[in-house]
Design a protein around this motif. Structure first.
Motif, PDB file in Angstrom:
ATOM      1  N   GLU A 119       1.112   7.350   0.223  1.00 29.37           N
ATOM      2  CA  GLU A 119       2.421   6.926   0.734  1.00 29.37           C
ATOM      3  C   GLU A 119       2.190   5.940   1.868  1.00 29.37           C
ATOM      4  O   GLU A 119       1.139   5.951   2.504  1.00 29.37           O
ATOM      5  N   TYR A 120       3.162   5.082   2.082  1.00 26.47           N
ATOM      6  CA  TYR A 120       3.050   4.123   3.173  1.00 26.47           C
ATOM      7  C   TYR A 120       3.428   4.788   4.476  1.00 26.47           C
ATOM      8  O   TYR A 120       4.315   5.632   4.516  1.00 26.47           O
ATOM      9  N   ARG A 121       2.761   4.403   5.535  1.00 27.76           N
ATOM     10  CA  ARG A 121       3.091   4.942   6.866  1.00 27.76           C
ATOM     11  C   ARG A 121       4.436   4.385   7.328  1.00 27.76           C
ATOM     12  O   ARG A 121       5.231   5.092   7.917  1.00 27.76           O
ATOM     13  N   ASN A 136      -1.351  -0.889   6.326  1.00 28.04           N
ATOM     14  CA  ASN A 136      -0.402  -0.018   5.620  1.00 28.04           C
ATOM     15  C   ASN A 136      -0.883   0.267   4.194  1.00 28.04           C
ATOM     16  O   ASN A 136      -0.711   1.379   3.682  1.00 28.04           O
ATOM     17  N   GLU A 137      -1.511  -0.728   3.547  1.00 29.71           N
ATOM     18  CA  GLU A 137      -2.087  -0.522   2.209  1.00 29.71           C
ATOM     19  C   GLU A 137      -3.271   0.446   2.268  1.00 29.71           C
ATOM     20  O   GLU A 137      -3.424   1.291   1.381  1.00 29.71           O
ATOM     21  N   ASP A 151       7.797   1.591   6.214  1.00 30.14           N
ATOM     22  CA  ASP A 151       8.464   0.880   5.126  1.00 30.14           C
ATOM     23  C   ASP A 151       8.311  -0.630   5.247  1.00 30.14           C
ATOM     24  O   ASP A 151       8.306  -1.337   4.244  1.00 30.14           O
ATOM     25  N   TYR A 156      -3.629   2.818   4.384  1.00 30.75           N
ATOM     26  CA  TYR A 156      -2.998   4.129   4.581  1.00 30.75           C
ATOM     27  C   TYR A 156      -2.477   4.654   3.240  1.00 30.75           C
ATOM     28  O   TYR A 156      -2.686   5.817   2.902  1.00 30.75           O
ATOM     29  N   PHE A 157      -1.839   3.786   2.476  1.00 32.99           N
ATOM     30  CA  PHE A 157      -1.322   4.185   1.165  1.00 32.99           C
ATOM     31  C   PHE A 157      -2.453   4.637   0.251  1.00 32.99           C
ATOM     32  O   PHE A 157      -2.337   5.643  -0.445  1.00 32.99           O
ATOM     33  N   ASN A 203       0.353  -5.327   6.846  1.00 32.21           N
ATOM     34  CA  ASN A 203       0.361  -5.044   5.404  1.00 32.21           C
ATOM     35  C   ASN A 203      -0.981  -4.496   4.944  1.00 32.21           C
ATOM     36  O   ASN A 203      -1.039  -3.560   4.136  1.00 32.21           O
TER      37      ASN A 203
END
Length: 90
Positions: free
Chosen positions: A65-67, A56-57, A69, A59-60, A53
């Motif tokens: 955008e998230y890498r 991924n954050e 879902d 990256y966002f 998480n």
């Protein structure tokens, strides 16, 4: 762990050059860099899901955008990458 890896808590604290370096470590838009960053950052998190998480954050925050879902999607893609290339390294 990579000598170059540096755990980042908050992307807002980074300057433009540091954000650029982070984008390189995350592998740009390729999954390999994301995987490597994730595995290098695991020691800073209580669980694998927490680490996912967090990465991924990041990256966002960089790309808008998230890498992935979900953690499940990430694991499936990673396992598929291992199946296609057994020499793939963490």
């Amino acid at each position: 762990m990579s000598k170059e890896h540096q755990h980042i808590e908050n992307i807002e604290e980074l300057n433009t050059s540091q954000k650029y370096q982070l984008s390189i470590h995350l592998g740009g838009r390729t999954p390999l860099g994301f995987y490597r960053y994730y595995f290098n950052d695991l020691e800073y998190h209580r669980t694998q899901t927490d680490c996912f998480n967090h990465v991924n954050e990041l990256y966002f925050d960089l790309y808008g955008e998230y890498r992935y879902d979900s953690y499940d999607t990430f694991r499936k893609c990673y396992n598929r990458a291992l199946t296609k290339n057994p020499y793939f390294e963490k």
